[in-house]
Design a protein around this motif. Structure first.
Motif, PDB file in Angstrom:
ATOM      1  N   THR A  43       0.847  -1.187   0.000  1.00  0.00           N
ATOM      2  CA  THR A  43       0.000   0.000   0.000  1.00  0.00           C
ATOM      3  C   THR A  43       0.883   1.237   0.000  1.00  0.00           C
ATOM      4  OG1 THR A  43      -1.685  -1.192   1.261  1.00  0.00           O
ATOM      5  CG2 THR A  43      -1.860   1.202   1.191  1.00  0.00           C
ATOM      6  N   VAL A  44       0.644   2.117  -0.950  1.00  0.00           N
ATOM      7  CA  VAL A  44       1.455   3.319  -1.104  1.00  0.00           C
ATOM      8  C   VAL A  44       0.587   4.546  -0.873  1.00  0.00           C
ATOM      9  CG1 VAL A  44       3.010   4.616  -2.602  1.00  0.00           C
ATOM     10  CG2 VAL A  44       2.866   2.118  -2.816  1.00  0.00           C
ATOM     11  N   THR A  45       0.972   5.367   0.091  1.00  0.00           N
ATOM     12  CA  THR A  45       0.278   6.619   0.367  1.00  0.00           C
ATOM     13  C   THR A  45       1.285   7.766   0.323  1.00  0.00           C
ATOM     14  OG1 THR A  45       0.587   6.319   2.756  1.00  0.00           O
ATOM     15  CG2 THR A  45      -1.474   5.494   1.807  1.00  0.00           C
ATOM     16  N   GLY A  46       0.778   8.998   0.378  1.00  0.00           N
ATOM     17  CA  GLY A  46       1.701  10.119   0.295  1.00  0.00           C
ATOM     18  C   GLY A  46       1.164  11.395   0.894  1.00  0.00           C
ATOM     19  N   ASN A  47       2.077  12.246   1.304  1.00  0.00           N
ATOM     20  CA  ASN A  47       1.781  13.595   1.778  1.00  0.00           C
ATOM     21  C   ASN A  47       2.517  14.591   0.895  1.00  0.00           C
ATOM     22  OD1 ASN A  47       0.238  12.656   3.883  1.00  0.00           O
ATOM     23  ND2 ASN A  47       1.655  13.254   5.508  1.00  0.00           N
ATOM     24  N   ASN A  48       1.799  15.596   0.400  1.00  0.00           N
ATOM     25  CA  ASN A  48       2.373  16.636  -0.451  1.00  0.00           C
ATOM     26  C   ASN A  48       2.985  16.067  -1.726  1.00  0.00           C
ATOM     27  OD1 ASN A  48       1.728  18.687   1.386  1.00  0.00           O
ATOM     28  ND2 ASN A  48       3.645  18.412   2.506  1.00  0.00           N
ATOM     29  N   ILE A  49       2.419  14.965  -2.219  1.00  0.00           N
ATOM     30  CA  ILE A  49       2.929  14.355  -3.440  1.00  0.00           C
ATOM     31  C   ILE A  49       1.784  13.618  -4.123  1.00  0.00           C
ATOM     32  CG2 ILE A  49       3.667  12.267  -2.235  1.00  0.00           C
ATOM     33  CD1 ILE A  49       5.965  12.046  -4.253  1.00  0.00           C
ATOM     34  N   ASP A  50       1.777  13.685  -5.448  1.00  0.00           N
ATOM     35  CA  ASP A  50       0.794  12.952  -6.229  1.00  0.00           C
ATOM     36  C   ASP A  50       1.327  11.543  -6.445  1.00  0.00           C
ATOM     37  OD1 ASP A  50      -1.269  12.160  -7.839  1.00  0.00           O
ATOM     38  OD2 ASP A  50      -0.591  13.265  -9.614  1.00  0.00           O
ATOM     39  N   VAL A  51       0.683  10.557  -5.826  1.00  0.00           N
ATOM     40  CA  VAL A  51       1.127   9.165  -5.937  1.00  0.00           C
ATOM     41  C   VAL A  51       0.626   8.629  -7.281  1.00  0.00           C
ATOM     42  CG1 VAL A  51       1.115   6.876  -4.886  1.00  0.00           C
ATOM     43  CG2 VAL A  51       1.049   8.911  -3.437  1.00  0.00           C
ATOM     44  N   THR A  52       1.438   8.794  -8.291  1.00  0.00           N
ATOM     45  CA  THR A  52       1.066   8.415  -9.652  1.00  0.00           C
ATOM     46  C   THR A  52       1.266   6.910  -9.855  1.00  0.00           C
ATOM     47  OG1 THR A  52       3.307   8.790 -10.466  1.00  0.00           O
ATOM     48  CG2 THR A  52       1.794  10.670 -10.480  1.00  0.00           C
TER      49      THR A  52
END
Length: 237
Positions: A43-52
């Motif tokens: 599972t990949v999540t992110g803060n202040n980034i577009d998880v492309t």
């Protein structure tokens, strides 16, 4: 009457006639990506980034080396990746990745930061591989539940290059010669609120504070994060 019956028969047949198959793809939200290549997804999540999709694909590709066999053999219980970008222009290594891997017997945390997210992903994959090898060595030596690692489980752990093996041996303290260099004590007899524990961080000479939470009765830890703000460690429910 015969015409009406014929029309009804045609309607009945059409009601059970298979329609052409259609597929609907719902693109996941930008903060979440999942790989379905194996039973246990990353599972990949992110803060202040577009998880492309490209980022998710790259994360899966790089983590396949240390985790591939472990996931296929059911040793990995969960793996989550969190990508963080610090927007402060004064921060040089603003692209941080945190990987939490739950395997049979323990949880392994690995993190890296650099000026580029792809470089951080490369580095954290190497760091995770070294930690997994270190865990395997310790398990075979009798730690983490004893020498009960089967051959299949042992062979599933990643093989690393010789230079990585040297780094693995020096990255962490020798588990066979643990040494306590300092002891800190905390009064847990009186439960306190989370806000009070955060205030207490200003009254101690270290960056963490252990307390018994007044609401849950559990022992928690608050700490000052390097990236700013306060972190909270709680028992897993």
């Amino acid at each position: 009457m015969r015409l009406v019956l014929l029309s009804l028969n045609l309607l009945a047949v059409s009601a059970f006639t298979s329609l052409p198959a259609t597929s609907t793809f719902h693109r996941p939200a930008s903060f979440l990506g999942m790989s379905s290549a194996v039973d246990v997804p990353i599972t990949v999540t992110g803060n202040n980034i577009d998880v492309t999709p490209a980022l998710v694909e790259y994360v899966n590709k790089k983590l396949e080396r240390p985790l591939g066999k472990l996931r296929a053999n059911g040793i990995i219980k969960d793996c989550s990746v969190h990508l963080i970008v610090n927007k402060n222009p004064k921060v040089k290594d603003a692209h941080r990745i945190e990987v939490t891997t739950k395997i049979t017997g323990t949880t392994i945390h690995s993190s890296e930061e650099s000026p580029d997210m792809y470089a951080s992903i490369d580095n954290v994959a190497d760091r995770l591989a070294r930690k997994l090898v270190k865990y395997k060595e310790r398990r075979l030596a009798g730690w983490h539940g004893g020498k009960n690692m089967g051959e299949d489980m042992a062979s599933a752990f990643p093989d690393i290059a010789e230079e990585d093996a040297v780094a693995a041996s020096t990255e962490e303290d020798d588990p066979f010669a643990p040494e306590v260099t300092k002891i800190r004590s905390f009064d847990l007899s009186k439960p306190i609120k989370l806000d009070e524990a955060i205030f207490a961080l200003d009254y101690v000479d270290h960056d963490f504070y252990v307390f018994k939470d007044a609401d849950s009765g559990d022992v928690n830890v608050v700490y000052k994060r390097n990236a700013g703000g306060v972190g909270l460690i709680q028992p897993e429910q």
